[in-house]
Design a protein around this motif. Sequence first.
Motif, short mmCIF file in Angstrom:
data_model
loop_
_atom_site.label_atom_id
_atom_site.label_comp_id
_atom_site.label_asym_id
_atom_site.label_seq_id
_atom_site.Cartn_x
_atom_site.Cartn_y
_atom_site.Cartn_z
N THR A 152 34.40 57.85 34.40
CA THR A 152 35.13 57.92 35.65
C THR A 152 35.51 59.36 35.97
O THR A 152 35.42 60.25 35.12
CB THR A 152 36.41 57.07 35.59
N LYS A 172 34.47 47.93 37.44
CA LYS A 172 35.48 47.09 38.08
C LYS A 172 35.28 47.14 39.60
O LYS A 172 34.51 47.94 40.11
CB LYS A 172 36.87 47.58 37.70
N GLU A 173 36.02 46.32 40.30
CA GLU A 173 35.84 46.24 41.75
C GLU A 173 36.14 47.56 42.45
O GLU A 173 35.55 47.87 43.49
CB GLU A 173 36.74 45.14 42.32
N ASP A 174 37.07 48.32 41.89
CA ASP A 174 37.45 49.58 42.54
C ASP A 174 36.68 50.78 41.99
O ASP A 174 37.04 51.93 42.25
CB ASP A 174 38.95 49.83 42.39
N GLU A 175 35.62 50.56 41.23
CA GLU A 175 34.81 51.64 40.66
C GLU A 175 33.42 51.63 41.27
O GLU A 175 32.80 50.56 41.41
CB GLU A 175 34.71 51.50 39.14
N MET A 193 37.54 54.29 42.39
CA MET A 193 37.39 55.36 41.40
C MET A 193 35.92 55.74 41.31
O MET A 193 35.05 54.89 41.08
CB MET A 193 37.91 54.90 40.04
#
Length: 318
Positions: A20, A60-63, A1
């Motif tokens: 985001t 977070k890991e996906d950001e 993201m």
Amino acid sequence: MDVFVGIDGGGTKTRAMAVTKDGRLLVDLTAEGSNVNRYGWEPTQRSLSDLFGKIRAVLKEDEAVVSVYLGLAGIDREQERQRMNEWVRSQWPDAHVRVGHDALPALVAASGESKGIVLIAGTGSIAFGVNEAGETCRVGGWGYLIGDEGSGYDIGKRALIAIMRSYDGRGPSTLLTKKILTRYGLQDVPDLIPLVYSECYSRERMAELARVVMDAALEGDLVSSLLLADATVHLCELVEVLLRRLKFESRQIPLVVTGGLFHPGSMLTERIRARLEPEVRVVTSKHPPVVGALLLAQQQSGKIAAEEFQQLIRTLEQ
């Protein structure tokens, strides 16, 4: 993201937001000011580095941060902007990074446009403009010693001068005497001297007296009304110079008024509107400048759709 970071750094405080792509607010932080002319390069960079660390801590890991825009006070010369740009890029090597004048986010936050004029009047005063060709210009903002006419500090200082002149018999009586003595819990005018000249009496405290001047003017105090009339002339002069220099193609360009002197119901807002309209369209913002910094961050990345940014705005308004 994808994550966007907007930072509004003034002389008194710095505000940072990270959101985001879908408009979710991750963090809203406030720190001390980030004007390198006031705090110096190393303290300013330490403060910003601390903000950056707090932003990274919530990811977070996906950001991943893809774009960072900083509007900073005191970054007026190209050499200073380049120096700060290079340092911020070293902190965010994988993101689009831009450092600009702190007035531009205020303009964008209020008008949604990147052309127009923003007039900032708080502790200090400055005007910044961008025309249709993208040419920029700033007027004022030279600090309390050699500039900042029409600012809160300037009004507060002139109020104290008026009190001393009245006490000496060199000037007319004024409601400011009673109001300011009461504000500080003092008995007599000479008691102002040790307070005003003490190390703890800051420029911000001086600037707060502008609200006392406005209150006294509403009660019919002639001295206070004249102080505000002078401030109006000085502030309008900043805008008038920009109108001449930037030669805008259209009329009714947005003039965003922001800063502590333009609080809701401020008589200065109406006085400036009466003097400058219809040459400009006076706009007050319901969004803080940091929102403009976020918009500029998303614009420079090209990775967010208009409807997604509107969702971001709705989130911030909640």
